[in-house]
Write a protein that holds these residues in place. Sequence first.
Motif, PDB file in Angstrom:
ATOM      1  N   ILE A 275      19.041  56.343   1.826  1.00 52.54           N
ATOM      2  CA  ILE A 275      20.399  56.263   2.372  1.00 52.54           C
ATOM      3  C   ILE A 275      21.141  57.583   2.142  1.00 52.54           C
ATOM      4  O   ILE A 275      21.762  58.129   3.063  1.00 52.54           O
ATOM      5  N   THR A 276      21.064  58.107   0.915  1.00 55.32           N
ATOM      6  CA  THR A 276      21.817  59.333   0.630  1.00 55.32           C
ATOM      7  C   THR A 276      21.253  60.524   1.418  1.00 55.32           C
ATOM      8  O   THR A 276      22.006  61.421   1.778  1.00 55.32           O
ATOM      9  N   ALA A 277      19.943  60.502   1.684  1.00 63.36           N
ATOM     10  CA  ALA A 277      19.376  61.591   2.489  1.00 63.36           C
ATOM     11  C   ALA A 277      20.038  61.604   3.862  1.00 63.36           C
ATOM     12  O   ALA A 277      20.391  62.657   4.399  1.00 63.36           O
ATOM     13  N   SER A 278      20.241  60.418   4.417  1.00 60.47           N
ATOM     14  CA  SER A 278      20.871  60.327   5.728  1.00 60.47           C
ATOM     15  C   SER A 278      22.341  60.745   5.654  1.00 60.47           C
ATOM     16  O   SER A 278      22.857  61.392   6.566  1.00 60.47           O
ATOM     17  N   VAL A 279      23.002  60.388   4.544  1.00 60.14           N
ATOM     18  CA  VAL A 279      24.400  60.804   4.362  1.00 60.14           C
ATOM     19  C   VAL A 279      24.486  62.333   4.341  1.00 60.14           C
ATOM     20  O   VAL A 279      25.300  62.945   5.036  1.00 60.14           O
ATOM     21  N   ARG A 280      23.600  62.952   3.547  1.00 66.27           N
ATOM     22  CA  ARG A 280      23.659  64.409   3.400  1.00 66.27           C
ATOM     23  C   ARG A 280      23.298  65.117   4.694  1.00 66.27           C
ATOM     24  O   ARG A 280      23.891  66.131   5.031  1.00 66.27           O
ATOM     25  N   ALA A 281      22.332  64.573   5.402  1.00 69.41           N
ATOM     26  CA  ALA A 281      21.915  65.224   6.651  1.00 69.41           C
ATOM     27  C   ALA A 281      22.939  65.006   7.763  1.00 69.41           C
ATOM     28  O   ALA A 281      22.865  65.630   8.811  1.00 69.41           O
ATOM     29  N   GLY A 282      23.896  64.127   7.532  1.00 72.96           N
ATOM     30  CA  GLY A 282      24.868  63.832   8.578  1.00 72.96           C
ATOM     31  C   GLY A 282      24.195  63.259   9.811  1.00 72.96           C
ATOM     32  O   GLY A 282      24.490  63.634  10.941  1.00 72.96           O
ATOM     33  N   GLU A 283      23.265  62.335   9.544  1.00 73.44           N
ATOM     34  CA  GLU A 283      22.418  61.823  10.608  1.00 73.44           C
ATOM     35  C   GLU A 283      22.669  60.338  10.777  1.00 73.44           C
ATOM     36  O   GLU A 283      22.674  59.610   9.788  1.00 73.44           O
ATOM     37  N   HIS A 284      22.841  59.891  12.001  1.00 73.66           N
ATOM     38  CA  HIS A 284      23.024  58.454  12.165  1.00 73.66           C
ATOM     39  C   HIS A 284      21.709  57.715  12.040  1.00 73.66           C
ATOM     40  O   HIS A 284      20.725  58.077  12.674  1.00 73.66           O
ATOM     41  N   ARG A 285      21.720  56.686  11.212  1.00 71.45           N
ATOM     42  CA  ARG A 285      20.571  55.789  11.094  1.00 71.45           C
ATOM     43  C   ARG A 285      21.108  54.430  10.738  1.00 71.45           C
ATOM     44  O   ARG A 285      22.155  54.328  10.121  1.00 71.45           O
ATOM     45  N   THR A 286      20.379  53.384  11.091  1.00 67.91           N
ATOM     46  CA  THR A 286      20.783  52.057  10.640  1.00 67.91           C
ATOM     47  C   THR A 286      19.706  51.534   9.702  1.00 67.91           C
ATOM     48  O   THR A 286      18.537  51.475  10.063  1.00 67.91           O
ATOM     49  N   PHE A 287      20.115  51.218   8.475  1.00 69.65           N
ATOM     50  CA  PHE A 287      19.191  50.681   7.488  1.00 69.65           C
ATOM     51  C   PHE A 287      19.431  49.187   7.337  1.00 69.65           C
ATOM     52  O   PHE A 287      20.566  48.731   7.375  1.00 69.65           O
ATOM     53  N   LEU A 288      18.347  48.455   7.157  1.00 65.44           N
ATOM     54  CA  LEU A 288      18.489  47.066   6.717  1.00 65.44           C
ATOM     55  C   LEU A 288      18.080  47.015   5.260  1.00 65.44           C
ATOM     56  O   LEU A 288      16.922  47.281   4.921  1.00 65.44           O
ATOM     57  N   LEU A 289      19.038  46.731   4.386  1.00 66.39           N
ATOM     58  CA  LEU A 289      18.731  46.566   2.964  1.00 66.39           C
ATOM     59  C   LEU A 289      18.494  45.080   2.736  1.00 66.39           C
ATOM     60  O   LEU A 289      19.430  44.294   2.592  1.00 66.39           O
ATOM     61  N   TYR A 290      17.216  44.717   2.781  1.00 66.87           N
ATOM     62  CA  TYR A 290      16.841  43.312   2.640  1.00 66.87           C
ATOM     63  C   TYR A 290      16.485  43.073   1.182  1.00 66.87           C
ATOM     64  O   TYR A 290      15.461  43.539   0.701  1.00 66.87           O
ATOM     65  N   GLY A 291      17.358  42.401   0.463  1.00 68.85           N
ATOM     66  CA  GLY A 291      17.110  42.189  -0.958  1.00 68.85           C
ATOM     67  C   GLY A 291      17.472  40.774  -1.343  1.00 68.85           C
ATOM     68  O   GLY A 291      18.539  40.277  -0.970  1.00 68.85           O
ATOM     69  N   VAL A 292      16.612  40.133  -2.117  1.00 73.58           N
ATOM     70  CA  VAL A 292      16.872  38.747  -2.508  1.00 73.58           C
ATOM     71  C   VAL A 292      18.192  38.669  -3.277  1.00 73.58           C
ATOM     72  O   VAL A 292      18.702  39.688  -3.744  1.00 73.58           O
ATOM     73  N   THR A 293      18.740  37.461  -3.410  1.00 76.78           N
ATOM     74  CA  THR A 293      20.017  37.325  -4.119  1.00 76.78           C
ATOM     75  C   THR A 293      19.848  37.799  -5.559  1.00 76.78           C
ATOM     76  O   THR A 293      18.866  37.469  -6.217  1.00 76.78           O
ATOM     77  N   GLY A 294      20.789  38.612  -6.000  1.00 72.87           N
ATOM     78  CA  GLY A 294      20.718  39.104  -7.373  1.00 72.87           C
ATOM     79  C   GLY A 294      19.804  40.305  -7.546  1.00 72.87           C
ATOM     80  O   GLY A 294      19.439  40.670  -8.654  1.00 72.87           O
ATOM     81  N   SER A 295      19.426  40.956  -6.436  1.00 71.00           N
ATOM     82  CA  SER A 295      18.513  42.095  -6.535  1.00 71.00           C
ATOM     83  C   SER A 295      19.267  43.406  -6.731  1.00 71.00           C
ATOM     84  O   SER A 295      18.664  44.459  -6.867  1.00 71.00           O
ATOM     85  N   GLY A 296      20.601  43.342  -6.731  1.00 67.51           N
ATOM     86  CA  GLY A 296      21.373  44.551  -7.008  1.00 67.51           C
ATOM     87  C   GLY A 296      21.720  45.365  -5.770  1.00 67.51           C
ATOM     88  O   GLY A 296      21.795  46.590  -5.822  1.00 67.51           O
ATOM     89  N   LYS A 297      21.973  44.701  -4.664  1.00 65.09           N
ATOM     90  CA  LYS A 297      22.359  45.420  -3.443  1.00 65.09           C
ATOM     91  C   LYS A 297      23.696  46.128  -3.643  1.00 65.09           C
ATOM     92  O   LYS A 297      23.874  47.266  -3.225  1.00 65.09           O
ATOM     93  N   THR A 298      24.627  45.422  -4.288  1.00 64.33           N
ATOM     94  CA  THR A 298      25.965  45.999  -4.440  1.00 64.33           C
ATOM     95  C   THR A 298      25.928  47.304  -5.236  1.00 64.33           C
ATOM     96  O   THR A 298      26.658  48.246  -4.931  1.00 64.33           O
ATOM     97  N   GLU A 299      25.056  47.356  -6.239  1.00 65.78           N
ATOM     98  CA  GLU A 299      24.936  48.593  -7.017  1.00 65.78           C
ATOM     99  C   GLU A 299      24.424  49.737  -6.125  1.00 65.78           C
ATOM    100  O   GLU A 299      24.893  50.873  -6.240  1.00 65.78           O
ATOM    101  N   VAL A 300      23.503  49.427  -5.225  1.00 61.61           N
ATOM    102  CA  VAL A 300      23.015  50.451  -4.286  1.00 61.61           C
ATOM    103  C   VAL A 300      24.165  50.920  -3.382  1.00 61.61           C
ATOM    104  O   VAL A 300      24.367  52.121  -3.179  1.00 61.61           O
ATOM    105  N   TYR A 301      24.950  49.954  -2.860  1.00 59.00           N
ATOM    106  CA  TYR A 301      26.100  50.334  -2.025  1.00 59.00           C
ATOM    107  C   TYR A 301      26.994  51.308  -2.787  1.00 59.00           C
ATOM    108  O   TYR A 301      27.415  52.334  -2.263  1.00 59.00           O
ATOM    109  N   MET A 302      27.292  50.954  -4.045  1.00 56.05           N
ATOM    110  CA  MET A 302      28.289  51.730  -4.777  1.00 56.05           C
ATOM    111  C   MET A 302      27.788  53.139  -5.075  1.00 56.05           C
ATOM    112  O   MET A 302      28.547  54.098  -4.981  1.00 56.05           O
ATOM    113  N   GLN A 303      26.510  53.271  -5.386  1.00 56.35           N
ATOM    114  CA  GLN A 303      26.012  54.617  -5.662  1.00 56.35           C
ATOM    115  C   GLN A 303      25.888  55.432  -4.381  1.00 56.35           C
ATOM    116  O   GLN A 303      26.054  56.647  -4.397  1.00 56.35           O
TER     117      GLN A 303
END
Length: 801
Positions: A275-303
């Motif tokens: 995700i951050t590579a795409s942010v830095r490159a200024g490149e549009h991409r759509t990611f699906l972050l498929y993670g079971v409940t409690g897998s820490g998706k929110t922490e990934v969003y925040m970082q």
Amino acid sequence: MKVASVIVDVPTRQTDRPFDYLIPERWRGVIQPGMRVTVPFGARRLQGFVVDVKDHSEIESLKAIEEVLDVVPVLNGELLDLGRHLTETTLCFAISAYQAMLPAAMRAKYEKVLRLAEEERRGELPDELKSLVAGRTEVAWNEVEAAGLWRAAQKAVQQGVLEAVYNVKDKAGKKTVKSAALAVSAEQAEQALHSLPARQKEVVSFLLKRGEAVPIAKLQATLGISSAPLKALVEKGLAVVRDVEVYRDPYAHRTFQPSEPLALTPAQAQALVKITASVRAGEHRTFLLYGVTGSGKTEVYMQAIEEVLRQGKEAIVLVPEISLTPQMVERFKSRFGPKVAVLHSGLSVGEKYDEWRKIHRKEVQLVVGARSAVFAPFENLGMIIIDEEHETSYKQEEMPRYHARDVAIYRARRHGCPVVLGSATPSLETFARAAKGVYELLELPERVADRALPDVHVVDMREELRSGNRSMFSRRLLDELRLRLDRGEQAVLFLNRRGYSTFVMCRSCGYVVRCPHCDISLTYHRAGERMKCHYCGHEEPLVPRCPSCGGEHLRFFGTGTQKVEEELAKLLPKARVIRMDVDTTGRKGAHEELLSRFAAKEADILLGTQMIAKGLDFPDVTLVGVLAADTMLHLPDFRAAEKTFQLLTQVSGRAGRHELPGQVVIQTYTPDHYSIQLAARHDYRSFYRREMALRKAHGYPPYYYLTLITAAHQEAPAAAKAAEKIAGYLRKQLSNEAIILGPVASPLARLHDRYRYQCMIKYKREPNLSAALKAVIDRYQTDAAHGGVTITVDMNPYMMM
Ligand code: ADP
Ligand code: ZN
């Protein structure tokens, strides 16, 4: 530039285009695209949005713009363009698209003032304005206009020295206070001072010193005076009393414990890098972050957001309204502090407007909000995140009928930034796109810290009944509840009310009390013994006898949270229960209060509806009970199985998120249904394959696109005839590959006293579709022969009713 093209506030097809107006001399160079103006339109005066400014018009005798409502544009070029895109893709009117992008406060009646941003910046005011603002911190817009100081004011606003503020006159009157202000300039007030009696003098001096409207109560308390002096001043024309909205920061009374980024698990780290590579490159991409409940998706969003902010860019996080819980807000506030604006429906009109203004003025770099936050007027977007992307609340069910996911991707493409779609149960549409490589799949297959997904036990309620248990609690669920009480752990009980509300039926003749305007049964509310329609709001007292046969045996059917609560009290008299549903959370702040009581372990059981299915995270919850898993399975909706699977997975996800392991009990009358079986096994991929095969066989999304057309009229035959004609017309216009179903009576056959018929179009590629639908809408709006028929077109329906 002396001509402005304006989209006026008349939502019809005939007026759905820009109209040209002359820009009067004094506003030339001032009026810009994205500002709101008032213009004459026929015999009326209307609000409108300037979408273009140009030198010439084809029209010969132009009318002139009458009033300018904004000092600087409220919609930027990107949002104006997005509005045009929405009109094409959702067939909405441009005016509806633009209005959807702005907070409701800007549609309400308001009084505009210019306010000095900070006292220290007074010196930076343009000279022309200095004397007008002298001695106060705000001036009414009218004064600026009257003094012809438009341009100077605009410049000051653009430089941030002055701020344009709309004092909303709240209709509900909840959040406004009667305030006193000077009615004359500071200079005039000072001149008047010496001729005033002592009390009045005190009031004027006080107002002069404060330089802004002061609540009357405060004025009187501070000066220790009665209301008489102010009254006298008002009569003399020196002071005015007006309603001023009190702005509040809804989180002002809260302190948030700052939080630090956590050390990521390998799976989280891998996702973050992409995700951050795409942010830095200024490149549009759509990611699906498929993670079971409690897998820490929110922490990934925040970082990922941290990286966006390091790049000096902005981020939008969309969260379903229902999971925009205090807990969720707290996580973002703790990490990002004052950089966050929060937008959700619990805020008052004024509070929402305040949050929007922080974004518009670039005071925040991050917004966390429900669906409409996707329109946040950021100009340097670095990422858009959609949490729980499968939630159908991301689709707006009124014009403009947009899906936030589509809007997010459209904006991200333009800004060259990634979109992250997160879910433990992605929508079939999204997972299919990820499978095809259109989206990039990032996976978090396990819960953090080696925590197991909870054990799920499915209970067959038919079996319970056969063995003589007539209660709404199975023996298994009761045993588990007792165990929790003994151990001092907590439980969450979930009751899905959709399609399962408490209706009233006569046991003698079978009569069901229905809404006189809509084709659905009324719901019984114990508070006040009333019957309510959940569609139109119709209300009536509970009747003592059957209106049809006069019998006295009226009975309540279905199970509401109140009934569950009563039964719990009988079965487990010692259990302390908190009930969360529309009745107990109506009051502002009630939601938060109930949750914090549960968090403080003031209760053993949290009992609730949809609103507790998501986002909650309590360490001592080790049991989740689903009272009736199949209430959603039988809705007339091809997504019924998908919704059931998602809901069960989400609810189960509330258990065992911390050290203590979790148990889930699902009660159902259809224990063999694949969506229940597979949810119990946490097997998303099997569910996906199975459901995709069905969708393919029946020609539903994601294999086909759908468009739903509904015709409504007071007379059933008129609605049916219109739907029939439309179906016939479309059959001629569209290719042989398009499948046109219907017309049939809508599942909700009458709503607000209008009968409804619908046709459904299934198609893969129909270049002609949009033009054909526009023609249909045109015809039904202009042709008097169709008088009274209303047509709604939904290009991507989620409500099949
Ligand atoms: P999800 O959004 O996928 O359901 P959350 O982001 O809520 O999951 O994470 C679940 C719990 O795990 C939270 O309490 C969170 O603070 C914690 N957590 C997340 N990532 C980590 C990590 N890398 N190390 C330790 N704990 C974590
Ligand atoms: Zn009704």
